[in-house]
Motif scaffolding. Structure first.
Motif, PDB file in Angstrom:
ATOM      1  N   VAL A  26       0.814  -1.215   0.000  1.00 57.15           N
ATOM      2  CA  VAL A  26       0.000   0.000   0.000  1.00 57.15           C
ATOM      3  C   VAL A  26       0.845   1.262   0.000  1.00 57.15           C
ATOM      4  O   VAL A  26       0.431   2.293  -0.520  1.00 57.15           O
ATOM      5  CB  VAL A  26      -0.963  -0.006   1.208  1.00 57.15           C
ATOM      6  CG1 VAL A  26      -1.811   1.255   1.249  1.00 57.15           C
ATOM      7  CG2 VAL A  26      -1.858  -1.249   1.147  1.00 57.15           C
ATOM      8  N   TRP A  27       2.034   1.191   0.559  1.00 55.50           N
ATOM      9  CA  TRP A  27       2.919   2.351   0.556  1.00 55.50           C
ATOM     10  C   TRP A  27       4.029   2.100  -0.476  1.00 55.50           C
ATOM     11  O   TRP A  27       3.751   1.991  -1.653  1.00 55.50           O
ATOM     12  CB  TRP A  27       3.428   2.629   1.970  1.00 55.50           C
ATOM     13  CG  TRP A  27       2.436   3.434   2.761  1.00 55.50           C
ATOM     14  CD1 TRP A  27       2.425   4.783   2.925  1.00 55.50           C
ATOM     15  CD2 TRP A  27       1.272   2.946   3.464  1.00 55.50           C
ATOM     16  NE1 TRP A  27       1.345   5.170   3.683  1.00 55.50           N
ATOM     17  CE2 TRP A  27       0.618   4.074   4.022  1.00 55.50           C
ATOM     18  CE3 TRP A  27       0.713   1.683   3.670  1.00 55.50           C
ATOM     19  CZ2 TRP A  27      -0.548   3.968   4.778  1.00 55.50           C
ATOM     20  CZ3 TRP A  27      -0.456   1.577   4.429  1.00 55.50           C
ATOM     21  CH2 TRP A  27      -1.065   2.710   4.956  1.00 55.50           C
ATOM     22  N   ASP A  28       5.268   1.972  -0.087  1.00 59.29           N
ATOM     23  CA  ASP A  28       6.320   1.669  -1.049  1.00 59.29           C
ATOM     24  C   ASP A  28       7.475   1.014  -0.310  1.00 59.29           C
ATOM     25  O   ASP A  28       7.391   0.740   0.894  1.00 59.29           O
ATOM     26  CB  ASP A  28       6.784   2.916  -1.821  1.00 59.29           C
ATOM     27  CG  ASP A  28       7.276   4.032  -0.916  1.00 59.29           C
ATOM     28  OD1 ASP A  28       7.927   3.733   0.105  1.00 59.29           O
ATOM     29  OD2 ASP A  28       7.024   5.207  -1.233  1.00 59.29           O
ATOM     30  N   LEU A  29       8.567   0.766  -1.017  1.00 59.67           N
ATOM     31  CA  LEU A  29       9.683   0.021  -0.428  1.00 59.67           C
ATOM     32  C   LEU A  29      10.377   0.767   0.704  1.00 59.67           C
ATOM     33  O   LEU A  29      11.089   0.166   1.499  1.00 59.67           O
ATOM     34  CB  LEU A  29      10.699  -0.312  -1.521  1.00 59.67           C
ATOM     35  CG  LEU A  29      10.214  -1.265  -2.616  1.00 59.67           C
ATOM     36  CD1 LEU A  29      11.278  -1.390  -3.702  1.00 59.67           C
ATOM     37  CD2 LEU A  29       9.875  -2.625  -2.041  1.00 59.67           C
ATOM     38  N   HIS A  30      10.174   2.080   0.783  1.00 61.52           N
ATOM     39  CA  HIS A  30      10.897   2.882   1.763  1.00 61.52           C
ATOM     40  C   HIS A  30      10.066   3.194   3.008  1.00 61.52           C
ATOM     41  O   HIS A  30      10.537   3.883   3.912  1.00 61.52           O
ATOM     42  CB  HIS A  30      11.361   4.188   1.118  1.00 61.52           C
ATOM     43  CG  HIS A  30      12.135   3.971  -0.158  1.00 61.52           C
ATOM     44  ND1 HIS A  30      13.376   3.365  -0.173  1.00 61.52           N
ATOM     45  CD2 HIS A  30      11.823   4.236  -1.448  1.00 61.52           C
ATOM     46  CE1 HIS A  30      13.805   3.286  -1.428  1.00 61.52           C
ATOM     47  NE2 HIS A  30      12.884   3.796  -2.207  1.00 61.52           N
ATOM     48  N   PHE A  31       8.841   2.699   3.055  1.00 59.59           N
ATOM     49  CA  PHE A  31       7.959   2.981   4.187  1.00 59.59           C
ATOM     50  C   PHE A  31       8.369   2.157   5.409  1.00 59.59           C
ATOM     51  O   PHE A  31       8.744   0.987   5.287  1.00 59.59           O
ATOM     52  CB  PHE A  31       6.514   2.653   3.793  1.00 59.59           C
ATOM     53  CG  PHE A  31       5.511   2.874   4.896  1.00 59.59           C
ATOM     54  CD1 PHE A  31       5.060   4.139   5.188  1.00 59.59           C
ATOM     55  CD2 PHE A  31       5.031   1.794   5.623  1.00 59.59           C
ATOM     56  CE1 PHE A  31       4.137   4.342   6.204  1.00 59.59           C
ATOM     57  CE2 PHE A  31       4.106   1.989   6.645  1.00 59.59           C
ATOM     58  CZ  PHE A  31       3.656   3.269   6.926  1.00 59.59           C
ATOM     59  N   ASP A  32       8.283   2.753   6.589  1.00 62.19           N
ATOM     60  CA  ASP A  32       8.634   2.062   7.833  1.00 62.19           C
ATOM     61  C   ASP A  32       7.382   1.416   8.427  1.00 62.19           C
ATOM     62  O   ASP A  32       6.508   2.121   8.962  1.00 62.19           O
ATOM     63  CB  ASP A  32       9.219   3.061   8.835  1.00 62.19           C
ATOM     64  CG  ASP A  32       9.579   2.408  10.165  1.00 62.19           C
ATOM     65  OD1 ASP A  32       9.531   1.161  10.251  1.00 62.19           O
ATOM     66  OD2 ASP A  32       9.906   3.157  11.113  1.00 62.19           O
ATOM     67  N   PRO A  33       7.261   0.088   8.369  1.00 67.57           N
ATOM     68  CA  PRO A  33       6.063  -0.569   8.890  1.00 67.57           C
ATOM     69  C   PRO A  33       5.928  -0.476  10.402  1.00 67.57           C
ATOM     70  O   PRO A  33       4.874  -0.797  10.953  1.00 67.57           O
ATOM     71  CB  PRO A  33       6.240  -2.028   8.440  1.00 67.57           C
ATOM     72  CG  PRO A  33       7.708  -2.196   8.258  1.00 67.57           C
ATOM     73  CD  PRO A  33       8.224  -0.864   7.793  1.00 67.57           C
ATOM     74  N   ALA A  34       6.973  -0.045  11.084  1.00 66.76           N
ATOM     75  CA  ALA A  34       6.919   0.073  12.536  1.00 66.76           C
ATOM     76  C   ALA A  34       6.202   1.344  12.990  1.00 66.76           C
ATOM     77  O   ALA A  34       5.854   1.478  14.164  1.00 66.76           O
ATOM     78  CB  ALA A  34       8.337   0.056  13.116  1.00 66.76           C
TER      79      ALA A  34
END
Length: 225
Positions: free
Chosen positions: A179-187
């Protein structure tokens, strides 16, 4: 909808990325063929946009390699080459469409919509349903029992992902990548915030499903019994 752009011209890549994000797509960008290959095999995309002339591996060779790997993701090739034999070469290696530079961004969007209307598996459907909720991915429209609801771009993408995986527990990392991109922080707490936004908008219309929190694992969309 998640798109991978593989384009070595930074201005063109930035233009496409910005324009597609404004249209609600989740976009990753690679700047050479090898990086494009790494992204394509490690992530799930709805469509790939490949420039023909790329460093390290051409767009045509990348497309061929992707097809040899068994992936059926739609591929749109961008190129300055306009000879018939070049188009034939691109289509023969497995590309689904071909757009010659310079091109209109509106035409690019139209071609992407056309590619996305060609479902290949259940998870490639462009109309998703659960209970009284219907999501049309091409028209970017969501209705609950026939009444349209307004969602932000991220809310729309998040709901799409949950609908495609009904009944499955989706981890925060899986949601972040899709939903976001490769650089998004899932934390970060961003995912929780958007889940709550969705719950509030959906509960107002009393749909026949709910978004469950699975403690320590993620979220799951399920139908009410």
């Amino acid at each position: 909808m998640r798109v991978l752009i593989v384009e070595d011209e930074k201005k063109m890549a930035s233009f496409l990325e910005r324009g597609l994000k404004e249209e609600g797509y989740v976009v990753d960008v690679a700047y050479d063929g090898e990086q494009g290959w790494e992204y394509a095999v490690t992530n799930e995309y709805d469509v790939l946009i490949l420039d023909w002339m790329l460093p390290k591996m051409s767009g045509v060779d990348l497309c061929k390699r992707i097809r040899e790997d068994g992936k059926s993701t739609p591929v749109l090739i961008l190129t300055a080459k306009d000879a018939i034999e070049d188009k034939i070469q691109g289509l023969d290696v497995g590309a689904d469409d071909y757009l010659t530079k310079p091109f209109s961004f509106d035409e690019l969007l139209a071609r992407l919509r056309a590619l996305l209307r060609r479902p290949r598996t259940l998870k490639d459907k462009t109309v998703l349903e659960c209970g009284g909720l219907v999501m049309d991915l091409i028209k970017r429209k969501v209705t609950i029992f026939g009444e349209e609801i307004t969602l932000s771009q991220k809310e729309f993408s998040l709901l799409e992902h949950l609908l495609r995986h009904q009944g499955e527990v989706m981890s925060r990392t899986a949601i972040a990548e899709r939903v976001w991109d490769l650089h998004f922080d899932p934390a970060s707490n961003t995912i929780d915030v958007f889940i709550n936004f969705l719950r509030k908008k959906i509960s107002e219309k009393n749909p026949d499903f709910r978004i469950e929190t699975v403690r320590g694992s993620g979220y799951r969309l399920v139908k009410n019994s």
